[in-house]
Write a protein that holds these residues in place. Structure first.
Motif, short mmCIF file in Angstrom:
data_model
loop_
_atom_site.label_atom_id
_atom_site.label_comp_id
_atom_site.label_asym_id
_atom_site.label_seq_id
_atom_site.Cartn_x
_atom_site.Cartn_y
_atom_site.Cartn_z
N UNK A 150 5.09 13.85 -8.12
CA UNK A 150 4.86 15.22 -7.65
C UNK A 150 6.13 15.80 -7.03
N UNK A 151 6.83 14.96 -6.25
CA UNK A 151 8.09 15.42 -5.64
C UNK A 151 9.09 15.77 -6.73
N UNK A 152 9.16 14.90 -7.74
CA UNK A 152 10.07 15.15 -8.85
C UNK A 152 9.80 16.49 -9.51
N UNK A 153 8.51 16.75 -9.70
CA UNK A 153 8.12 17.99 -10.35
C UNK A 153 8.52 19.20 -9.52
N UNK A 154 8.20 19.12 -8.21
CA UNK A 154 8.51 20.25 -7.33
C UNK A 154 10.01 20.46 -7.21
N UNK A 155 10.78 19.34 -7.21
CA UNK A 155 12.23 19.44 -7.07
C UNK A 155 12.85 20.16 -8.26
N UNK B 63 1.86 7.78 -6.46
CA UNK B 63 1.23 9.10 -6.62
C UNK B 63 2.15 10.23 -6.18
N UNK B 64 2.92 9.96 -5.13
CA UNK B 64 3.69 11.04 -4.51
C UNK B 64 4.99 11.35 -5.27
N UNK B 65 5.72 10.28 -5.66
CA UNK B 65 7.06 10.47 -6.24
C UNK B 65 7.06 11.43 -7.44
N UNK C 225 0.83 -1.20 0.00
CA UNK C 225 0.00 0.00 0.00
C UNK C 225 0.86 1.25 0.00
N UNK C 226 1.94 1.22 0.79
CA UNK C 226 2.85 2.37 0.83
C UNK C 226 3.49 2.56 -0.55
N UNK C 227 3.88 1.45 -1.18
CA UNK C 227 4.41 1.54 -2.53
C UNK C 227 3.37 2.17 -3.46
N UNK C 228 2.10 1.82 -3.22
CA UNK C 228 1.01 2.39 -4.01
C UNK C 228 0.94 3.90 -3.83
#
Lengths: 269, 355
Positions: free
Chosen positions: A33-38, A29-31, A22-25
């Motif tokens: 977005x982080x990439x974009x913000x970074x 979604x999160x990764x 579930x955490x991988x799930x």
């Protein structure tokens, strides 16, 4: 949170493997977005956001997504009503056709639109001869492509709501002297209001993100048919900063819509 | 009175291949007729046909001489032009509108402006004693409040016929008792023909001047509540009309019905009550019963009717009752119509509720 259950049962631990998956799930979604913000060039952002490419794309996307949503509402609500309330031969076939754009690759949809509505298409040809109107590679083409992919969301949402609406409410309104339009305006539409709003939001979001059908049917002309997603695609090759800025705009728009709709409209779904 | 005044209907509608509704109804102005029948008998089909939500296949519906539906003549007046007020089962109040807007709905649909509609709706709410609920949504109402709102909503348009579909079914037992009386009062405010559609014999007996019993799409008996109760003509009616029902006054474990007194188990209930006795709980004997039964009296058998494996006896004054015994018991007693018998009922077999 403890329940009011009388049996003093211990809280069960969820299986660890399930939690890891579930955490991988969530990461899926999160990764990104982080990439974009970074990678966001915060200092250049104001300049990027006001550049011609971005402003043009914003304008086209705004017109196309609103236009597609409006057309979806005007045509889709009656269609949903027909599917929900009128038994006619081939109803299940029509319902299948309506859902088709949801599973059809958008590029195929765009190609099909081109064959039908292009300048030499079976409808586009006569239309061009009679009125001189050319749909592909125009803002109309963008709107049509977006409508094609967005309207199914509205139709299935509204149809579901109409099916769940107890027909006795409309019957009660009729016995009180309300004609068909009054029933529709004062009972049916307000009662399916939350679902209608959700359907409109989903259709609008889908129209805003539309890429494949648009680029196939309407092309990618800055200031005429280049929407935000198309501009991102081009900018990735030419100007990474602009691509990030454009992406950020779309993330912000999507999040805003989600937050605004969450409390009021998404609960009944 | 004009012979055409009121409702005159012959309803023929089929539902699938199995079921056909075919009934005739006459409801004069100012009268309440109950259509009483089990679920699946076709009651909701009757409501839909009269209200204009379901066209007839044959027959006709005329209201005060005006034809509303007649397939032979090609006449079908749509629901919104019929002037048939309906209090639906579960009331079907519009959940997105406030109470006052629900009540004003009929006037707004007739193009009355918002101001006058709201004012009139408020007058109706006042008449039903629920003016303070005007701004609430139906979801926040109790069953009894919702019923009054539904009645006000139906009556504000001054309909030519009032239909009440299971008006008390959505209420819990205590509320039902309270509301039956107010409902009777409120119904009296409507001068047109009234129909109560119900599966509940108590509802029919207490609200109606005349009862039409519907079974499997056909009328099986028409009569006053007493006719139906005392002279049921089918096993179904015998069952549902089974309870002997009295209106009386309770005081310290005694209920006075007319000038007769019966003992009941509940010593705390006081004032107007409804007392009910199941026919099977009534004991018929030739000799005066001894033992604990304090309710016993000498009377005559007025009528004996056979319903398959059971027998119904009508007993006479001072308290006419319907008793049910087995054919074997009847043989043992060797009684016929006119025979003197003793009737006895245990106090615990009499259910009493506040009226």
């Amino acid at each position: 949170m403890t329940s009011k259950s009388t049996s003093p049962r211990r809280r069960q631990q969820p299986p660890i493997a399930l939690v890891i998956l579930a955490v991988a799930g969530i990461a899926v979604f999160i990764v990104p977005l982080i990439g974009l913000l970074a990678r966001t060039p915060w200092r250049d952002l104001p300049a990027l956001l006001t550049s011609d490419v971005v402003v043009d794309a914003l304008r086209i996307s705004f017109i196309a997504s609103i236009g597609a949503t409006a057309i979806s509402a005007v045509l889709g609500v009656p269609l949903a009503w027909l599917l929900a309330r009128v038994e006619f031969p081939g109803r299940s076939i029509v319902r299948g056709l309506v859902v088709l754009p949801l599973v059809l690759p958008p590029v195929v949809g765009g190609a099909a639109l081109l064959f039908a509505l292009g300048r030499r298409g079976i409808i586009g040809g006569p239309l061009h001869q009679m009125t001189g109107l050319v749909l592909p590679f125009s803002i109309w083409g963008v709107v049509i492509a977006a409508t094609f992919v967005a309207m199914p969301f509205l139709v299935i949402t509204v149809e579901g709501a109409l099916r769940n609406l107890d027909p006795r409410f409309e019957g009660a309104a009729a016995t009180l002297g309300a004609g068909r339009w009054t029933v529709l305006r004062r009972v049916t539409l307000p009662m399916i209001g939350p679902s209608l709003a959700a359907g409109l939001a989903l259709a609008w979001a889908r129209a805003l993100g539309e890429f494949g059908a648009t680029i196939t049917f309407a092309g990618n002309l800055q200031g005429r048919t280049q929407t935000l997603p198309l501009a991102v695609f081009v900018a990735l090759e030419t100007d990474r900063g602009a691509a990030v800025a454009l992406s950020l705009i779309m993330v912000v728009i999507s999040l805003t819509v989600l937050i605004v709709l969450r409390e009021r409209w998404w609960r009944p779904l | 009175m004009n012979p055409l005044a009121g409702l005159d209907a012959h309803l023929v509608v089929s539902r699938g291949d199995e079921f056909t509704l075919d009934i005739r109804l006459r409801v004069p102005r100012g009268k309440t007729v109950a259509l009483l029948g089990p679920n699946g008998a076709g009651k909701s089909t009757v409501v839909a046909a009269l209200a204009g939500l379901l066209p007839l296949e044959q027959g006709h519906i005329a209201l005060d001489g005006r034809t509303l539906d007649d397939p032979d003549d090609g006449v079908l007046v749509p629901a919104e032009e019929r002037g048939v007020g309906v209090v639906f089962q579960d009331y079907v109040l519009f959940p997105h509108l406030t109470v006052v807007d629900n009540v004003a709905f009929g006037l707004r649909s007739r193009n009355v402006k918002r101001g006058p509609s709201t004012a009139e709706a408020k007058r109706w709410l006042e008449r039903f004693g629920i003016a303070d609920l005007a701004g609430r949504k139906p979801g926040d109402l109790s069953g009894g409040q919702a019923q009054r709102v539904a009645l006000a909503r139906a009556l504000i348009t001054d309909p030519d016929l009032l239909l009440l579909d299971e008006p008390l079914a959505a209420l819990d037992a205590t509320t039902r008792v309270d509301l039956r009386r107010t409902l009777t009062d409120h119904l009296a405010q409507f001068s047109g023909p009234r129909m109560v559609i119900t599966h509940d014999p108590t509802e029919a007996f207490l609200l109606a001047d005349e009862i039409h019993v519907i079974e499997n799409g056909a009328i099986t008996q028409v009569g006053t509540p007493d006719d139906i109760r005392l002279r049921p003509r089918t096993p179904y009616i015998a069952d549902l009309a089974g309870s002997n029902l009295f209106i009386g006054t309770a005081h310290e474990g005694t209920v006075t019905v007319g000038d007769h007194q019966i003992s009941v188990a509940d010593r705390h209930i006081d004032g107007p009550v409804l007392a009910a006795v199941n026919p099977r709980a009534i004991v018929i004997s030739l000799a005066e019963p001894g033992g604990s039964s304090r309710n016993s009296w000498n009377t005559r058998v007025e009528r004996i009717e056979h319903y398959g494996d059971r027998v119904r006896l009508q007993t006479g004054a001072p308290l006419p009752l319907t008793a049910e015994i087995t054919p074997a018991a009847l043989d043992d007693l060797r009684i016929a119509e006119g025979s003197p018998v003793w009737v006895s009922i245990k106090a615990t077999e009499i259910s009493v509720e506040r009226d």
